[in-house]
Scaffold this active site. Structure first.
Site, short mmCIF file in Angstrom:
data_model
loop_
_atom_site.label_atom_id
_atom_site.label_comp_id
_atom_site.label_asym_id
_atom_site.label_seq_id
_atom_site.Cartn_x
_atom_site.Cartn_y
_atom_site.Cartn_z
N GLY A 206 71.92 60.34 30.46
CA GLY A 206 71.59 60.46 29.05
C GLY A 206 71.67 61.88 28.56
CB SER A 207 70.09 63.48 25.67
OG SER A 207 68.71 63.34 25.94
N GLY A 210 66.43 64.68 27.38
CA GLY A 210 65.80 63.60 28.14
C GLY A 210 65.78 63.91 29.63
N GLY A 211 66.93 64.32 30.14
CA GLY A 211 67.03 64.63 31.56
C GLY A 211 66.10 65.76 31.98
CD GLU A 230 76.45 61.88 33.51
OE1 GLU A 230 76.31 62.67 32.55
OE2 GLU A 230 77.01 60.78 33.41
CB CYS A 267 78.95 61.42 30.17
SG CYS A 267 79.43 60.24 31.42
CD GLU A 358 77.88 65.41 25.53
OE1 GLU A 358 76.87 65.78 26.17
OE2 GLU A 358 78.46 64.33 25.76
#
Lengths: 493, 493
Positions: A206-207, A210-211, A230, A267, A358
């Site tokens: 995810g983002s 979040g990660g 990731e 991604c 991104e």
């Protein structure tokens, strides 16, 4: 439709998972493979109903979802085969030398399951990186029990897939708590899952924000645990002159498709194109913009992602000296996404770190470098990436070998004359990369090597054959490849 | 004698290391092996002068130091061989299937060096885990440059060994900055080394507080990096009744030697003995205490460690319901160490977490459990350990299988009927363990697999043979074992 589980329910689920771990961790490789293949069958058995529910929840088209379901089933089956093949166990045997001073004891080592694993479903892969996706499959292969937190963007899909897993467990008469499914949209549920002392590893796609939240919670525990997050990347593509000159139209076509594939919600979407200032780069730019404008992309996964795309695109376009190559109607941006190609000079790119961020969606930025030195500087400035691509003839490549080295040092997968989208599920795949592409550059989340994320080595010293696990017994009853006194072999001792 | 380097010098050293990395990371496996073997030769060439300097700096006896030097040389040579053999590269090749829809590209993957590595020398292994020890050797094998911070307890030894490495680099006409040696006793030097952006991994063997400081600094960086900190453990030994009954004297002798080996200054020192309340446990206890008192141990490594041993022992002895079995003269404690055996009931042990802490030195605690359930509870209460040992007949083992499972889940190496001290340098060794024994249970610091700590996978997609690294070329010019379409082989394609 679904309400968040309570913190008590989270903790109760982790206790049940830990209890189930004590039996599941001793399941044989073939029992684990049996379970994984049964899950694959039960997902298939959900049929078109699953597809239509997911279409409604994610806006993804039928063909894409059928493809992703196929991939998810392939993952379960191929990781099941890899689980049984046992290469991932890294079984090593060093035999005793009693006459050595001091005597060398018999030592045997293999990977053992790490403990209950928490998997966070991802929004952009409702099957392949969600409930029964790659993280769940590899954790089960490693011998770990799994607690999945459904992604709130497709709770019903997740519930259906969880039902398929429960049915597989039921058919095989295995303990239901090997797999536990929870609904939860709040940060509090995620935090409780990561901080629970039974949790021994975390899988996430995810983002970045979040990660990193998961990563920080995991490291603040009294016992830190590994987090395999990731977190995406901009997947830079370097366009070298000889290659570009040869066929700019074909490359523009290839990249227009890659940038818009799945509404850019991959991604590995190519968000950065880096070339040398030249007439052919202008030609390419014009062709790419034209093709991007011809492509009609679908709706994004959910409103939050669409809104984020709009905001992030506008932020990029508002940066000094960033120009927009595609024609963007403000109205259209405000409703559903349209592909955007922007352009910036190498000099401006190097000065503004925000341009490296991104923009999740069909967005790409062309960086025009004045010479090879500036291109090398741009490469050097990049953060860790999942992939980097070189569009280059062999002559381009050797003439720019030092740039190629810099590019390779920044990514987990380097592609020559292709597109980064399309992540093949195979043993040689590496899907991961230096931080911030992932929190642990040493592990892949795609391919059978991903099983190793959820295991740790355990050495047995001076054990009689009868007390060793089958994987390490003299007779090699499982027929796996082991390293015996440094030599790989599948022979018995 | 040696002053700390300044923070500027630290940062300048890391910049030089990063610069050298760009060339050293491309050295062939055989060039790296050549360097490692040359270092081994140059250490040998330092001869008796090295031994006498280290004896003066560490209080360790000649025989021990000669043994450790031999081990250090063996590590360098055997890891050099492993480096060339290339199994650690995890080379994987998945060949293209052009007719697949979508076409499967050719993908090849191998481990590549992670970047400059910072190694902190340890005090208790002035050769084998210091300047040219296991961390340095495996980092060099992985293709990483190394910056060593000498342990302040043996700066002159470290300087001499660093000189041997510099000479090896000189003889081979390799860049000197492949290896950089710094002196520094302050936390500030350590922190600057870990926080420097060029640093990509950290190796450390030492205390929990030291290891955790490095771990936290590393995770607070804008780019977190892996820290391989081996922080010791109490290495519990479980004494099962049938085995103990058979020959308590032999076991007491074995453990008296293990507890006092190297004045108890090994991370695998057995600090906890767990048995079932019984007459034979009393017999064993008396024998062990007697033997411990007969053994004359030497001086500890340095005053700080001796003082810490004294304080920690007294702290343990001051805990409620802890009794001392060996006769301890307060005066003797105050000067040089004497072996100490303490005793506590399982009930008391379970209530007081402080009793689980390591007392670095010739100290052990006997935990008397009232029954198997209490023994299981003690096993369950333990934190992560480097090793656990079972003194058990096959019948004891099978009759206590669930306790054995708990014990195995807590450690990195499980030993049957032996002692935890003596860590064999071989491929099947795992030296590490669940937190807090180490910060990363997935990696060993002993044996050739330790090379993998300093490498990460990189996948090459759609590369022509000529542009691939030798390790992945069709012809397999290095003759390494690779997995080709899931099958391990050393054949060419």
């Amino acid at each position: 439709m679904y309400t968040d589980v309570s913190i008590e329910q989270v903790n109760e689920a982790m206790s049940r998972s830990a209890e189930a771990f004590s039996s599941y961790s001793k399941f044989s490789l073939s029992q684990r493979a049996l379970l994984m293949k049964a899950i694959a069958r039960e997902i298939e058995a959900l049929g078109d109903e699953l597809i239509s529910v997911t279409m409604r929840e994610t806006n993804l088209p039928e063909a894409r979802l059928k493809g992703e379901r196929g991939r998810t089933i392939f993952q379960l089956n191929s990781y099941a085969d890899a689980c049984e093949r046992g290469d991932w166990l890294e079984a090593r045997i060093t035999t005793a030398i009693p006459e050595k001073v001091p005597p060398r004891p018999d030592i045997r080592k293999m990977l053992v399951p790490i403990g209950p694993v928490v998997v966070f479903g991802s929004s952009n892969f409702p099957y392949a990186y969600s409930t029964a996706g790659g993280d769940t499959a590899t954790a089960l292969a490693a011998g770990c029990t799994v607690v999945v937190k459904a992604h709130p963007a497709h709770p019903e899909t997740s519930e259906m897939v969880a039902g398929a897993i429960r049915k597989a467990l039921d058919v095989l008469q295995m303990p239901q708590d090997i797999f536990i499914h929870l609904q939860g949209a709040s940060f509090a549920v995620g935090e409780a899952l990561v901080r629970n002392p039974h949790t021994q590893a975390v899988g996430f796609t995810g983002s970045y924000s979040g990660g990193m939240a998961l990563f920080n919670w995991a490291n603040q525990r009294s016992q830190p645990i590994p987090v395999f997050a990731e977190m995406g990347s901009v997947n830079p593509v370097f366009l070298f002159p000889e290659k570009l000159e040869a066929d700019p139209a074909a490359i523009a076509q290839m990249y227009a498709e890659s940038i818009t594939l799945g509404v850019g919600q991959f991604c590995t979407n190519p968000g950065l194109l880096i070339g040398l200032d030249s007439p052919v780069l202008d030609t390419f730019k014009g062709m790419l913009a034209e093709k991007l404008q011809q492509i009609k992309v679908g709706k994004m996964l959910h409103e939050g992602i669409a809104k984020n795309y709009q905001q992030k695109s506008l932020l990029m376009l508002s940066q000094p000296d960033v120009s927009c190559i595609t024609s963007v109607s403000q109205d259209v941006i405000n409703n559903s996404p349209e592909p955007i190609l922007t352009e910036v000079s190498g000099e401006v790119f190097l000065k503004n770190p925000l341009l490296q961020e991104e923009v999740f969606g069909p967005f790409s930025m062309l960086v025009r470098c004045k010479d090879q030195d500036e291109m090398a500087a741009v490469a050097r400035s990049l953060a860790g990436q999942l992939t980097s691509t070189l569009m280059a003839t062999e002559h381009d490549y050797t003439a720019n070998a030092s740039i190629a080295d810099i590019i390779a040092s920044k990514c987990g997968r380097i592609i020559l004359n292709g597109v980064p989208t399309g992540v093949e599920v195979c043993q040689a795949m590496h899907h991961g990369g230096p931080f911030p592409a992932s929190t642990d550059s040493r592990y892949t989340s795609v391919g059978a090597d991903a099983i190793k994320r959820f295991a740790r080595p355990l050495a047995f010293q001076n054990y009689p054959d009868a007390l060793l696990p089958d994987e390490l017994k003299n007779a090699n009853p499982l027929g796996i490849t082991r390293s015996v006194n440094d030599i790989p072999t599948s022979q018995s001792l």
